[in-house]
Scaffold this motif. Structure first.
Motif, PDB file in Angstrom:
ATOM      1  N   PRO A 177       0.781  -1.233   0.000  1.00 20.03           N
ATOM      2  CA  PRO A 177       0.000   0.000   0.000  1.00 20.03           C
ATOM      3  C   PRO A 177       0.817   1.291   0.000  1.00 20.03           C
ATOM      4  O   PRO A 177       0.258   2.372   0.151  1.00 20.03           O
ATOM      5  CB  PRO A 177      -0.788  -0.111   1.307  1.00 20.03           C
ATOM      6  CG  PRO A 177       0.138  -0.850   2.215  1.00 20.03           C
ATOM      7  CD  PRO A 177       0.946  -1.778   1.360  1.00 20.03           C
ATOM      8  N   GLY A 178       2.132   1.206  -0.157  1.00 18.51           N
ATOM      9  CA  GLY A 178       2.962   2.402  -0.131  1.00 18.51           C
ATOM     10  C   GLY A 178       2.614   3.365  -1.252  1.00 18.51           C
ATOM     11  O   GLY A 178       2.423   2.953  -2.404  1.00 18.51           O
ATOM     12  N   LYS A 179       2.541   4.655  -0.928  1.00 25.24           N
ATOM     13  CA  LYS A 179       2.215   5.690  -1.911  1.00 25.24           C
ATOM     14  C   LYS A 179       3.492   6.378  -2.379  1.00 25.24           C
ATOM     15  O   LYS A 179       4.390   6.637  -1.583  1.00 25.24           O
ATOM     16  CB  LYS A 179       1.272   6.724  -1.305  1.00 25.24           C
ATOM     17  CG  LYS A 179      -0.081   6.177  -0.882  1.00 25.24           C
ATOM     18  CD  LYS A 179      -0.914   7.269  -0.241  1.00 25.24           C
ATOM     19  CE  LYS A 179      -2.244   6.737   0.269  1.00 25.24           C
ATOM     20  NZ  LYS A 179      -3.032   7.796   0.944  1.00 25.24           N
ATOM     21  N   PRO A 180       3.572   6.715  -3.671  1.00 25.74           N
ATOM     22  CA  PRO A 180       4.770   7.369  -4.200  1.00 25.74           C
ATOM     23  C   PRO A 180       4.850   8.830  -3.773  1.00 25.74           C
ATOM     24  O   PRO A 180       3.864   9.413  -3.313  1.00 25.74           O
ATOM     25  CB  PRO A 180       4.582   7.247  -5.711  1.00 25.74           C
ATOM     26  CG  PRO A 180       3.098   7.256  -5.895  1.00 25.74           C
ATOM     27  CD  PRO A 180       2.553   6.494  -4.712  1.00 25.74           C
ATOM     28  N   GLY A 181       6.036   9.416  -3.940  1.00 27.57           N
ATOM     29  CA  GLY A 181       6.178  10.843  -3.681  1.00 27.57           C
ATOM     30  C   GLY A 181       5.366  11.643  -4.679  1.00 27.57           C
ATOM     31  O   GLY A 181       5.187  11.216  -5.818  1.00 27.57           O
ATOM     32  N   PRO A 182       4.837  12.799  -4.242  1.00 27.46           N
ATOM     33  CA  PRO A 182       5.013  13.411  -2.922  1.00 27.46           C
ATOM     34  C   PRO A 182       3.847  13.147  -1.969  1.00 27.46           C
ATOM     35  O   PRO A 182       3.573  13.973  -1.091  1.00 27.46           O
ATOM     36  CB  PRO A 182       5.084  14.894  -3.267  1.00 27.46           C
ATOM     37  CG  PRO A 182       4.101  15.030  -4.412  1.00 27.46           C
ATOM     38  CD  PRO A 182       4.201  13.733  -5.199  1.00 27.46           C
TER      39      PRO A 182
END
Length: 221
Positions: free
Chosen positions: A140-145
């Motif tokens: 579930p990690g979201k990319p920057g920013p």
């Protein structure tokens, strides 16, 4: 005039209640202004920029000097500078670190890296895993920013990691782990119930901003 004043007072009261509710039980380890209570070891440096912790150079570690943590939940709110950046939250570090590699080999790194393939690594090295040791239950990690919320629960010999509300890791000391593939991966073996925590400064091209680091004791069973 009285009506508007009353409305403003009610709104302020509601905001105060909400703030107390959302922060109840949490101890902020980062004050948002400076690195009081923290110490950097290893290469590079760490600083506060616009109310956020960020690293320069690398590879180093910024650890909390306030003592070992156990039976608690650690909440970290972070964002990557680029679409993908590499860092990590270290837990269960057995002794106060004097350099950057002991925590790598003998603590656990809760990984921050949405695309480990860039470094020829696999899913055991993706955001929310215990670096190289566990396979993700979700990604579930979201990319920057975009902002991410990571919650790491230390419950005796059990380590549970949620990222953005989804469980990624549920590991108990003694569970099976894969063999080491790289010499920079952690040594196998049990970690202590209580340990120091830290934030990794991976390198100049891998900047991650941390705006909150907080801890909350587990409810007594």
């Amino acid at each position: 005039m009285c009506f508007f004043l009353l409305s403003a007072q009610n709104n302020l009261k509601a905001q105060t209640i909400k703030k107390k509710t959302t922060t109840a039980g949490w101890k902020q380890l980062f004050n948002g202004k400076d690195l009081t209570g923290w110490k950097h070891v290893g290469k590079g440096s760490s600083e506060v920029e616009d109310g956020m912790i960020r690293g320069h150079g690398g590879m180093g570690l910024l650890y909390w000097k306030g003592g070992k943590l156990s039976n608690c939940t650690i909440r970290v709110i972070y964002k990557m500078q680029k679409f993908n950046s590499n860092s990590g939250v270290f837990i269960r570090i057995p002794i106060e670190p004097k350099e950057e590699w002991m925590p790598v080999f003998y603590g656990y790194e809760v990984q921050i890296d949405n695309h480990p393939e860039t470094s020829d690594e696999d899913d055991h090295h993706i955001t929310g895993t215990l670096y190289s040791l566990t396979k993700p239950l979700a990604k579930p990690g979201k990319p920057g920013p975009e902002w991410n919320t990571m919650e790491i629960t230390l419950d005796g010999s059990r380590t549970i990691v949620y990222v953005n509300g989804e469980k990624v890791t549920d590991y108990k000391e003694g569970d099976h782990t894969p063999e080491r593939k790289f010499d920079f991966e952690p040594m196998k073996g049990r970690r202590p119930g209580a340990g120091y925590i830290g934030l990794q400064n991976h390198g100049e091209d891998d900047v991650v901003y941390f705006k909150e680091v907080a801890v909350k004791p587990l409810a007594k069973k």
